[in-house]
Motif scaffolding. Structure first.
Motif, short mmCIF file in Angstrom:
data_model
loop_
_atom_site.label_atom_id
_atom_site.label_comp_id
_atom_site.label_asym_id
_atom_site.label_seq_id
_atom_site.Cartn_x
_atom_site.Cartn_y
_atom_site.Cartn_z
N ILE A 132 75.43 25.35 -1.19
CA ILE A 132 75.11 23.92 -1.27
C ILE A 132 74.69 23.41 0.10
CG2 ILE A 132 76.09 21.62 -1.69
CD1 ILE A 132 77.97 22.95 -3.73
N CYS A 133 75.42 23.81 1.12
CA CYS A 133 75.09 23.42 2.49
C CYS A 133 73.70 23.90 2.87
CB CYS A 133 76.13 23.97 3.45
SG CYS A 133 75.82 23.64 5.19
N GLY A 134 73.38 25.15 2.52
CA GLY A 134 72.07 25.70 2.85
C GLY A 134 70.93 24.97 2.19
N VAL A 135 71.11 24.60 0.92
CA VAL A 135 70.08 23.85 0.20
C VAL A 135 69.87 22.48 0.84
CG1 VAL A 135 69.54 22.72 -1.99
CG2 VAL A 135 70.43 25.06 -1.99
N LEU A 136 70.97 21.77 1.12
CA LEU A 136 70.86 20.45 1.75
C LEU A 136 70.27 20.54 3.15
CD1 LEU A 136 74.27 18.86 0.68
CD2 LEU A 136 72.00 18.33 -0.22
N LEU A 137 70.64 21.59 3.87
CA LEU A 137 70.11 21.75 5.22
C LEU A 137 68.62 22.01 5.21
CD1 LEU A 137 70.73 21.91 8.24
CD2 LEU A 137 71.21 24.36 7.94
N SER A 138 68.15 22.83 4.28
CA SER A 138 66.71 23.11 4.19
C SER A 138 65.94 21.84 3.85
CB SER A 138 66.44 24.20 3.16
OG SER A 138 66.77 23.77 1.85
N ALA A 139 66.54 20.99 3.00
CA ALA A 139 65.89 19.72 2.68
C ALA A 139 65.88 18.80 3.89
CB ALA A 139 66.61 19.04 1.51
N ARG A 140 66.92 18.87 4.70
CA ARG A 140 67.02 17.99 5.87
C ARG A 140 66.02 18.39 6.95
NH1 ARG A 140 72.84 16.76 8.40
NH2 ARG A 140 72.85 15.44 6.53
N ILE A 141 65.91 19.67 7.23
CA ILE A 141 65.02 20.11 8.32
C ILE A 141 63.61 20.44 7.83
CG2 ILE A 141 66.97 20.98 9.65
CD1 ILE A 141 66.25 23.80 8.83
N GLY A 142 63.42 20.46 6.51
CA GLY A 142 62.09 20.69 5.96
C GLY A 142 61.64 22.12 5.96
N SER A 143 62.57 23.07 6.07
CA SER A 143 62.19 24.48 6.08
C SER A 143 63.43 25.35 5.88
CB SER A 143 61.51 24.87 7.40
OG SER A 143 62.41 24.75 8.49
N GLY A 144 63.18 26.63 5.58
CA GLY A 144 64.25 27.61 5.54
C GLY A 144 64.13 28.50 6.76
N MET A 145 65.23 28.66 7.51
CA MET A 145 65.19 29.38 8.78
C MET A 145 66.31 30.41 8.85
SD MET A 145 64.54 26.11 11.31
CE MET A 145 64.70 27.16 12.76
N VAL A 146 66.01 31.52 9.52
CA VAL A 146 66.99 32.59 9.67
C VAL A 146 68.21 32.11 10.44
CG1 VAL A 146 67.39 34.84 10.74
CG2 VAL A 146 65.26 34.41 9.52
N THR A 147 68.03 31.25 11.41
CA THR A 147 69.12 30.81 12.27
C THR A 147 69.73 29.47 11.84
OG1 THR A 147 67.56 29.73 13.77
CG2 THR A 147 68.14 32.01 14.26
N ALA A 148 69.33 28.96 10.68
CA ALA A 148 69.74 27.61 10.29
C ALA A 148 71.25 27.45 10.20
CB ALA A 148 69.10 27.25 8.95
N GLY A 149 71.95 28.48 9.74
CA GLY A 149 73.39 28.34 9.53
C GLY A 149 74.26 28.77 10.68
#
Length: 333
Positions: free
Chosen positions: A237-254
């Motif tokens: 859930i955190c990953g989905v919300l984070l990708s929406a917040r930053i506008g992308s999916g990133m290897v280092t996002a978490g």
């Protein structure tokens, strides 16, 4: 693995020991109050504004979700070092399904959460049935996830195109950010499950004494798997919300969630409940971490200051609890 909860401090009539017992239980709340007072005095207009307080809750939302999930694993007496990469993996997969495969938003989100849950199942099986130490098992799955993240994204961010997906993170119905609403729902559900259901009681029994719980008829294996699935889904859930917040999916996002989530959970273990991991305490720990970051940013501190404060506050909280137990003669080690 035995429970990681901090042993409770016994009641005493000695004034000095009563002060130590009080600090061991309420020290984190005192630190939280002191930070709010300090930042409020230093920057009253900026820090105490309604906009900033809502911003603090919004900044806290994602960390609170993943830290609450981690609390389940800690309550069960285990550790999980893979959830940070689950956050990244879920975000990358969700965005990739939408942008590369044209999958509708709901199915992409569902697929990402299902994949996260599968990681939790794998972790639980490795720990409960294959009997691999939780730290080693989750470190291994974390490394595998890191490789999958690089494989799927080619090491580059997968950027979101124009669409309504970002509204999941940026929308504010009634002035309240959607992540705050989702956080509230997740925390309430997790609290109810942990404190008002049979699964929750079995989680606590397993963390207190797995052997005794098994002899009492608790299916420790299933309970352990459920705990790992819980933290994985919350990380998803955190990953989905984070990708929406930053506008992308990133290897280092978490990456930033690993230390912060553990800090919040362990800080929360010293709140009210005599050293037991619990959802309310974890949320208080999240507020300590988030308010520290927000206040330091308003004061213009460098980014490294947040890590120094997080580490120092965590060490101080654990040291206070440990010292109090030792002086009170309650250290069980």
């Amino acid at each position: 693995m035995t429970s990681t909860a901090i042993a409770p401090v016994a009641t005493t009539t000695d004034p000095g020991q009563r002060v130590l017992a009080f600090l061991a239980r309420f020290g984190t709340l005192i630190v939280l109050g002191a930070m709010i007072l300090g930042f409020g005095i230093a920057r009253p207009v900026e820090f105490l504004s309604e906009r900033n307080l809502i911003n603090v809750l919004n900044q806290s939302a994602l960390l609170a979700i993943v830290a609450a999930g981690l609390t389940y694993v800690l309550v069960a007496g285990q550790f999980d070092l893979s959830f940070a990469n689950v956050v990244s993996f879920s975000g990358i997969l969700c965005v990739g399904l939408m942008e590369r495969s044209g999958v509708p938003v709901l199915f992409a989100v569902g697929g990402a959460l299902l994949a996260a849950a599968l990681v939790g199942v794998v972790n639980g099986i490795l720990v409960a049935h294959v009997r691999i130490n939780a730290i080693v098992a989750t470190l291994g799955t974390s490394t595998v996830l890191l490789g999958l993240n690089f494989l799927y994204s080619n090491g580059a961010p997968i950027t979101l195109g124009a669409g309504r997906f970002t509204e999941i993170s940026r929308g504010r119905p009634g002035g309240i950010p959607i992540p705050v609403i989702i956080m509230t729902v997740v925390l309430v559900v997790l609290w109810v499950v942990l404190n008002r259901t049979l699964l929750g009681h079995h989680l606590q029994a397993t963390g207190s004494n797995a052997v005794a719980a098994r002899l009492a008829g608790v299916d420790v294996g299933r309970v352990t798997i459920a705990a790992f699935v819980g933290v994985a889904v919350c990380a998803g859930i955190c990953g989905v919300l984070l990708s929406a917040r930053i506008g992308s999916g990133m290897v280092t996002a978490g990456d930033g969630f690993l230390l912060s989530a553990f800090a919040a959970a362990f800080l929360g273990a010293s709140v009210i409940r005599d050293g037991q991991f619990h959802i309310l305490g974890t949320f208080v720990g999240v507020l300590v971490v988030s308010i520290a970051g927000n206040g330091l940013a308003i004061l213009g501190a460098q980014s490294y200051a947040l890590y120094l404060v997080q580490g120092s506050v965590l060490l101080a909280a654990v040291a206070l609890s440990t010292t109090s137990r030792r002086l009170l003669g309650q250290d069980r080690r």
